[in-house]
Design a protein around this motif. Structure first.
Motif: not given
Length: 262
Positions: A215-223, A226-242
Protein backbone atom coordinates in the motif's frame (compact mmCIF):
# COMPACT_ATOMS: atom_id res chain seq x y z
CA UNK A 1 6.92 3.45 -25.74
CA UNK A 2 4.92 1.79 -22.99
CA UNK A 3 1.68 3.56 -22.11
CA UNK A 4 0.12 3.36 -18.64
CA UNK A 5 -3.14 4.97 -17.59
CA UNK A 6 -3.93 5.92 -13.99
CA UNK A 7 -7.69 6.01 -13.47
CA UNK A 8 -10.53 5.64 -11.02
CA UNK A 9 -14.15 6.80 -11.14
CA UNK A 10 -13.72 8.58 -7.84
CA UNK A 11 -11.69 11.70 -7.20
CA UNK A 12 -9.30 12.30 -4.33
CA UNK A 13 -7.81 8.81 -4.33
CA UNK A 14 -4.26 9.79 -5.33
CA UNK A 15 -4.37 9.51 -9.12
CA UNK A 16 -2.23 12.53 -9.88
CA UNK A 17 0.24 11.80 -7.08
CA UNK A 18 0.58 8.22 -8.31
CA UNK A 19 1.06 9.37 -11.91
CA UNK A 20 3.74 11.90 -11.02
CA UNK A 21 5.48 9.57 -8.55
CA UNK A 22 5.79 6.76 -11.10
CA UNK A 23 6.90 9.19 -13.80
CA UNK A 24 9.58 10.63 -11.52
CA UNK A 25 10.93 7.21 -10.61
CA UNK A 26 11.09 6.19 -14.27
CA UNK A 27 12.98 9.41 -15.01
CA UNK A 28 15.37 8.59 -12.15
CA UNK A 29 16.10 5.34 -13.97
CA UNK A 30 17.06 7.27 -17.09
CA UNK A 31 13.79 6.85 -18.97
CA UNK A 32 12.23 9.61 -21.07
CA UNK A 33 8.71 10.02 -19.75
CA UNK A 34 5.68 11.76 -21.20
CA UNK A 35 2.93 12.75 -18.76
CA UNK A 36 -0.52 13.29 -20.28
CA UNK A 37 -3.09 15.25 -18.25
CA UNK A 38 -6.63 14.38 -19.39
CA UNK A 39 -8.39 15.70 -16.28
CA UNK A 40 -10.20 19.04 -16.82
CA UNK A 41 -9.29 19.91 -13.22
CA UNK A 42 -5.67 19.96 -14.43
CA UNK A 43 -4.09 18.74 -11.19
CA UNK A 44 -1.03 17.33 -12.96
CA UNK A 45 -0.72 20.51 -15.01
CA UNK A 46 -0.90 22.65 -11.87
CA UNK A 47 1.60 20.34 -10.15
CA UNK A 48 4.26 21.50 -12.61
CA UNK A 49 3.47 25.18 -12.38
CA UNK A 50 1.11 25.63 -15.33
CA UNK A 51 -2.31 27.25 -14.97
CA UNK A 52 -5.08 25.14 -16.57
CA UNK A 53 -7.41 28.15 -16.37
CA UNK A 54 -5.25 30.32 -18.60
CA UNK A 55 -3.30 27.99 -20.91
CA UNK A 56 -3.80 28.99 -24.52
CA UNK A 57 -2.96 25.53 -25.86
CA UNK A 58 -3.49 22.12 -24.25
CA UNK A 59 -4.57 18.55 -25.00
CA UNK A 60 -7.96 20.09 -25.83
CA UNK A 61 -6.42 21.15 -29.16
CA UNK A 62 -5.98 17.49 -30.10
CA UNK A 63 -9.74 16.95 -30.06
CA UNK A 64 -10.60 19.80 -32.44
CA UNK A 65 -10.00 17.99 -35.74
CA UNK A 66 -12.93 15.56 -36.13
CA UNK A 67 -11.01 12.67 -34.57
CA UNK A 68 -7.82 13.08 -36.61
CA UNK A 69 -4.62 14.67 -35.28
CA UNK A 70 -2.61 16.95 -37.59
CA UNK A 71 1.01 15.93 -38.04
CA UNK A 72 3.28 17.43 -35.40
CA UNK A 73 0.49 18.85 -33.25
CA UNK A 74 1.20 16.64 -30.23
CA UNK A 75 4.85 17.69 -30.26
CA UNK A 76 3.90 21.38 -30.47
CA UNK A 77 1.83 21.06 -27.28
CA UNK A 78 4.64 19.58 -25.14
CA UNK A 79 5.62 21.55 -22.05
CA UNK A 80 8.90 21.09 -20.17
CA UNK A 81 8.96 20.43 -16.42
CA UNK A 82 11.36 20.67 -13.50
CA UNK A 83 13.05 17.45 -14.68
CA UNK A 84 14.81 17.23 -18.05
CA UNK A 85 13.48 13.72 -18.72
CA UNK A 86 9.86 14.58 -17.87
CA UNK A 87 7.62 16.29 -20.42
CA UNK A 88 3.96 17.20 -20.12
CA UNK A 89 0.95 17.37 -22.40
CA UNK A 90 -1.02 19.83 -20.26
CA UNK A 91 -4.73 20.00 -19.54
CA UNK A 92 -7.00 23.02 -19.47
CA UNK A 93 -10.39 23.58 -17.88
CA UNK A 94 -11.95 23.94 -21.32
CA UNK A 95 -11.66 20.14 -21.57
CA UNK A 96 -14.81 20.04 -19.45
CA UNK A 97 -16.76 21.20 -22.52
CA UNK A 98 -15.60 18.27 -24.63
CA UNK A 99 -18.50 15.98 -23.73
CA UNK A 100 -20.97 18.54 -25.08
CA UNK A 101 -19.04 18.81 -28.33
CA UNK A 102 -18.48 15.11 -28.91
CA UNK A 103 -21.95 13.83 -29.97
CA UNK A 104 -21.95 13.21 -33.71
CA UNK A 105 -18.16 13.19 -34.02
CA UNK A 106 -16.69 9.81 -34.87
CA UNK A 107 -13.23 8.66 -33.86
CA UNK A 108 -12.88 10.84 -30.76
CA UNK A 109 -12.16 7.81 -28.58
CA UNK A 110 -8.80 7.25 -30.33
CA UNK A 111 -7.46 10.81 -30.39
CA UNK A 112 -4.87 10.19 -27.64
CA UNK A 113 -3.75 6.93 -29.26
CA UNK A 114 -3.17 8.78 -32.53
CA UNK A 115 -1.40 11.63 -30.74
CA UNK A 116 0.98 9.28 -28.91
CA UNK A 117 1.88 7.66 -32.24
CA UNK A 118 3.44 11.00 -33.25
CA UNK A 119 5.70 10.85 -30.18
CA UNK A 120 6.43 7.13 -30.14
CA UNK A 121 10.15 7.31 -30.73
CA UNK A 122 10.77 10.24 -28.39
CA UNK A 123 9.71 8.67 -25.08
CA UNK A 124 10.17 5.36 -23.31
CA UNK A 125 7.00 5.68 -21.23
CA UNK A 126 3.78 7.68 -21.25
CA UNK A 127 1.62 8.00 -18.14
CA UNK A 128 -1.93 9.27 -18.56
CA UNK A 129 -3.74 10.93 -15.65
CA UNK A 130 -7.41 10.22 -16.36
CA UNK A 131 -10.45 12.17 -15.13
CA UNK A 132 -12.68 10.53 -12.48
CA UNK A 133 -15.70 10.37 -14.80
CA UNK A 134 -16.63 7.91 -17.52
CA UNK A 135 -16.70 9.82 -20.79
CA UNK A 136 -14.70 10.46 -23.93
CA UNK A 137 -11.56 11.41 -21.97
CA UNK A 138 -11.47 8.26 -19.86
CA UNK A 139 -12.26 6.18 -22.95
CA UNK A 140 -9.25 7.78 -24.64
CA UNK A 141 -7.01 6.98 -21.68
CA UNK A 142 -8.08 3.34 -21.55
CA UNK A 143 -7.96 2.88 -25.34
CA UNK A 144 -4.40 4.23 -25.53
CA UNK A 145 -2.92 2.32 -22.61
CA UNK A 146 -1.26 -1.07 -22.27
CA UNK A 147 -1.49 -1.17 -18.46
CA UNK A 148 -4.01 0.37 -16.08
CA UNK A 149 -3.19 1.47 -12.55
CA UNK A 150 -6.23 2.00 -10.29
CA UNK A 151 -5.40 3.91 -7.08
CA UNK A 152 -7.98 3.28 -4.37
CA UNK A 153 -8.08 5.25 -1.15
CA UNK A 154 -8.42 2.86 1.76
CA UNK A 155 -11.89 3.98 2.86
CA UNK A 156 -15.39 2.64 2.21
CA UNK A 157 -16.67 5.14 -0.39
CA UNK A 158 -13.55 4.68 -2.50
CA UNK A 159 -14.31 0.96 -2.69
CA UNK A 160 -17.64 1.84 -4.31
CA UNK A 161 -15.75 3.88 -6.90
CA UNK A 162 -13.56 0.86 -7.55
CA UNK A 163 -16.63 -1.28 -8.28
CA UNK A 164 -17.72 1.23 -10.94
CA UNK A 165 -14.21 1.36 -12.40
CA UNK A 166 -14.00 -2.42 -12.75
CA UNK A 167 -17.40 -2.49 -14.49
CA UNK A 168 -16.22 0.24 -16.86
CA UNK A 169 -13.06 -1.72 -17.62
CA UNK A 170 -15.12 -4.82 -18.41
CA UNK A 171 -17.18 -2.75 -20.85
CA UNK A 172 -14.07 -1.25 -22.50
CA UNK A 173 -12.45 -4.67 -22.81
CA UNK A 174 -15.32 -5.88 -24.99
CA UNK A 175 -14.17 -3.45 -27.69
CA UNK A 176 -10.43 -4.19 -27.35
CA UNK A 177 -8.55 -6.93 -29.16
CA UNK A 178 -6.80 -7.80 -25.90
CA UNK A 179 -8.04 -7.25 -22.34
CA UNK A 180 -6.33 -4.36 -20.56
CA UNK A 181 -4.34 -5.65 -17.57
CA UNK A 182 -4.83 -3.67 -14.38
CA UNK A 183 -3.32 -3.30 -10.94
CA UNK A 184 -5.27 -1.98 -7.95
CA UNK A 185 -3.13 0.16 -5.64
CA UNK A 186 -4.31 0.92 -2.07
CA UNK A 187 -3.47 4.56 -1.30
CA UNK A 188 -3.62 7.01 1.60
CA UNK A 189 -3.33 4.11 4.00
CA UNK A 190 -3.19 5.02 7.68
CA UNK A 191 -2.69 1.99 9.92
CA UNK A 192 -3.81 4.08 12.92
CA UNK A 193 -7.41 4.16 11.65
CA UNK A 194 -9.88 1.30 11.65
CA UNK A 195 -11.33 2.58 8.37
CA UNK A 196 -8.04 2.05 6.54
CA UNK A 197 -7.51 -1.37 8.10
CA UNK A 198 -11.03 -2.53 7.20
CA UNK A 199 -10.81 -1.20 3.65
CA UNK A 200 -7.49 -2.94 3.05
CA UNK A 201 -8.96 -6.17 4.39
CA UNK A 202 -11.92 -5.89 1.97
CA UNK A 203 -9.62 -5.19 -0.96
CA UNK A 204 -7.55 -8.26 -0.18
CA UNK A 205 -10.67 -10.39 0.17
CA UNK A 206 -12.41 -9.24 -3.02
CA UNK A 207 -9.67 -8.22 -5.49
CA UNK A 208 -6.72 -10.41 -4.63
CA UNK A 209 -5.97 -11.39 -8.24
CA UNK A 210 -5.37 -7.79 -9.36
CA UNK A 211 -4.36 -6.18 -6.07
CA UNK A 212 -0.86 -4.93 -5.40
CA UNK A 213 -0.23 -6.61 -2.03
CA UNK A 214 1.34 -3.57 -0.34
CA UNK A 215 0.00 0.00 0.00
CA UNK A 216 0.95 3.66 -0.33
CA UNK A 217 0.96 5.21 3.15
CA UNK A 218 -0.22 8.66 4.13
CA UNK A 219 2.89 10.82 3.90
CA UNK A 220 3.08 14.61 4.26
CA UNK A 221 6.21 14.60 2.08
CA UNK A 222 3.96 13.99 -0.93
CA UNK A 223 2.14 17.25 -0.24
CA UNK A 224 5.46 19.04 0.23
CA UNK A 225 6.72 17.69 -3.11
CA UNK A 226 3.57 18.91 -4.84
CA UNK A 227 3.97 22.37 -3.35
CA UNK A 228 7.57 22.46 -4.63
CA UNK A 229 6.55 21.29 -8.11
CA UNK A 230 8.87 18.29 -7.92
CA UNK A 231 8.22 14.60 -8.43
CA UNK A 232 8.18 12.97 -4.96
CA UNK A 233 11.44 11.09 -5.53
CA UNK A 234 13.15 14.32 -6.56
CA UNK A 235 11.98 16.01 -3.37
CA UNK A 236 12.69 13.24 -0.87
CA UNK A 237 13.96 10.00 -2.34
CA UNK A 238 13.72 8.15 0.96
CA UNK A 239 10.30 9.16 2.19
CA UNK A 240 7.93 6.34 3.16
CA UNK A 241 5.63 6.94 0.20
CA UNK A 242 8.48 7.09 -2.33
CA UNK A 243 9.85 3.78 -1.04
CA UNK A 244 6.37 2.30 -1.51
CA UNK A 245 6.03 3.74 -5.02
CA UNK A 246 9.45 2.36 -5.88
CA UNK A 247 8.24 -1.12 -4.89
CA UNK A 248 5.06 -0.62 -6.94
CA UNK A 249 7.06 0.43 -9.99
CA UNK A 250 9.22 -2.67 -9.68
CA UNK A 251 6.12 -4.87 -9.82
CA UNK A 252 4.60 -2.94 -12.75
CA UNK A 253 7.81 -3.26 -14.75
CA UNK A 254 8.00 -6.97 -13.98
CA UNK A 255 4.39 -7.43 -15.13
CA UNK A 256 5.20 -5.45 -18.28
CA UNK A 257 8.13 -7.72 -19.03
CA UNK A 258 5.97 -10.80 -18.49
CA UNK A 259 3.34 -9.49 -20.92
CA UNK A 260 6.03 -8.82 -23.54
CA UNK A 261 7.26 -12.41 -23.27
CA UNK A 262 3.69 -13.70 -23.49
Amino acid sequence: MRVWAVANQKGGVGKTTTSVALAGLLADAGKRVLMVDLDPHGSMTSYFGQDPDSLEHSVFDLFQHQGSVPDGLARELLVSTSHERLALLPSSTVLATLERQSPGQSGLGLVISRSLTQLWGEFDHAIIDSPPLLGVLMVNALAASQQLVIPVQTEFLALKGLERMVRTLQMINRSRKQALPYTIVPTLFDRRTQASMNALKLLRANYQEHLWPAFIPVDTRLRDASRAGLAPSHYDANSRAVLAYRALLKQLLAAQQTSKVA
